[in-house]
Design an enzyme around this catalytic site. Sequence first.
Site, short mmCIF file in Angstrom:
data_model
loop_
_atom_site.label_atom_id
_atom_site.label_comp_id
_atom_site.label_asym_id
_atom_site.label_seq_id
_atom_site.Cartn_x
_atom_site.Cartn_y
_atom_site.Cartn_z
N CYS A 142 0.74 -0.91 0.16
CA CYS A 142 -0.48 0.32 -0.47
C CYS A 142 1.14 0.96 0.03
CB CYS A 142 -1.22 -0.09 0.81
SG CYS A 142 -2.34 1.04 0.42
N HIS A 172 -4.02 -5.13 0.59
CA HIS A 172 -3.23 -5.75 1.57
C HIS A 172 -2.97 -7.22 1.89
CE1 HIS A 172 -2.83 -1.44 3.69
NE2 HIS A 172 -3.42 -1.39 3.57
N GLU A 194 -1.59 -9.43 3.66
CA GLU A 194 -1.28 -9.79 4.64
C GLU A 194 -2.26 -10.23 5.70
OE1 GLU A 194 -0.79 -6.31 4.34
OE2 GLU A 194 -1.28 -5.08 4.99
N1 GLN Z 1 -2.17 6.77 2.74
C1 GLN Z 1 -2.26 6.21 1.18
C2 GLN Z 1 -3.87 6.08 0.81
O1 GLN Z 1 -4.27 6.64 2.18
C3 GLN Z 1 -1.67 4.31 1.78
C4 GLN Z 1 -3.26 3.61 2.72
C5 GLN Z 1 -2.11 2.55 3.35
O2 GLN Z 1 -1.10 1.49 3.46
N2 GLN Z 1 -3.18 1.70 3.70
O3 GLN Z 1 -3.38 6.04 -0.18
#
Ligand code: GLN
Length: 551
Positions: A394, A520, A522
Amino acid sequence: MQHNDSKAPKRFSQHPVKYIFVTGGVVSSIGKGLAAASIGALLETRGLRVSMTKMDPYINVDPGTMSPFQHGEVFVTDDGAETDLDLGHYQRFTKANLAKRNSFTSGQVYDTVISKERRGDYLGGTVQVIPHITDQIKANIITASEGADVSIVEIGGTIGDIESLPFLEAIRQFRNDVGKENSIFIHVTLVPYIRAAGELKTKPTQHSVKELRSIGIQPDILICRADQPMAPDVRMKISTFCNLPKESVFEALDADSIYKMPIIYHEQRLDSRIVELLGIWTAQPNLDEWNRIIECIERPKHDLKIAVVGKYMGTRDSYKSVYEALTHAGIANESQVNIVGIDSEQLNASNAKEMLSCYDAILVPGGFGDRGVLGKMAAIQYARENDVPFFGICLGMQLACLEYARNALGLVDATSEEFDANAKNKIIHLMESQYGVRKKGGSMRLGAYDCIVRRNTKAFDSYHADRVSERHRHRYEFNPEFRNRFEESGFIVSGESPDGTLVEMMELENHIWFLGCQAHPELKSRPIAPHPLFRDFIAAALVNSKRKEGV
Ligand code: GLN
């Protein structure tokens, strides 16, 4: 607590689901979630369909707006609910289908009841905690349990908290509604060792059970977190004072791996006791998979050191699922994975090599805001330039793109809209369609989305599938304007949304393993089924560690 009989809810007719309510006493962080998840795992080994639910007494409508420092990571379900990290335990230990309905807070319950009141559903009546709030809690429990043989419901907080009272009253009533044969109460409590006295003390447990009984709940099973093995007389004392047979008193000593808990409980016959009390006939438990995991954990063939470069380093809970997924990947590679959290604010381009060269691989997890991002980019640059396996999740992927744009494509001012809304080269940006969504959390991409995996990539080598689904929780996306420049220079898109508009995974060609994903992964890893990307990231770490040793 006042009880008004005329308003008492109807008895539920012949509900086939069996219910297990798990409460905690004496102190918080006692491991209720883990106990509930282990029980779920054990019941599944007997062929039962399990549902797992967490009821949280706090007022926040969801934990999405709480700081990861305070509350640990936010766990996201397929249907896009931002939930408590205990759902992560449930996910890792069981096959239970976790959805929005499996996690609710006081805030949500009140929100529903107040909306009904505004709509006029209770016209003429006084809306009260009992029965309106408690009825709503009971209705939510029933919805969350649909389709299960056994529904395990964990009540957040500690007995004695004012805020958990409506939940306890609801489960007390619930048992009367569904009958004793269809529900049990399990209380997880603490039996501390007092060094000066040289013995385990049962008094806190006695008090906690007394408190529970004063609200009308007599636990059927006690799980005692103990610092030392409980001698028979300690067990006997607990049994006598807490008013339950000694066969219902179980011990939970600290284990070196949480994945040993199902077997530890099974050896004490906890699962047999539960099915006996609930009158369920089941198949013999098949514990082969859990035994295999323990075998791998106890006898790893390799030892790896992985750096997780993040900004919430005070507590492991902030990146809980990432740490667990790395452990699962270690199991798949017969390796002990030693994870070291590195505070990105301590890192910069000049000390990255010195601070990171002892690690076999580097992972940059998700995050929000610009604090510490330069340090994370320094770590990414070090991994990219030195052929060190890198996994960006992310925000980790977004920063890998920024680092590449700045240092490999010469776009020195490359940034993300999250850090500078007016910048020229916004490699990571907010999509057109997201503008205007003002409400907090409103513009987030949340929950499961399909991704098309490009053939002949590392991503495809891992997934072995053309189409996969992963869970998202972010606001910003890779800006497709820059896609060609990245791809032409060897940082390729290896996963995209089915309509081709969103970049979901990117990876470097000509690198041992350098991959970023917008989702994600994970959140879907289990010790029994490690996530393929984590598995292959650790496999690359193993290759790197052998290369370093010159093997
Ligand atoms: N801050 C980034 C976004 O909002 C990544 C978010 C995250 O890593 N969950 O796109």
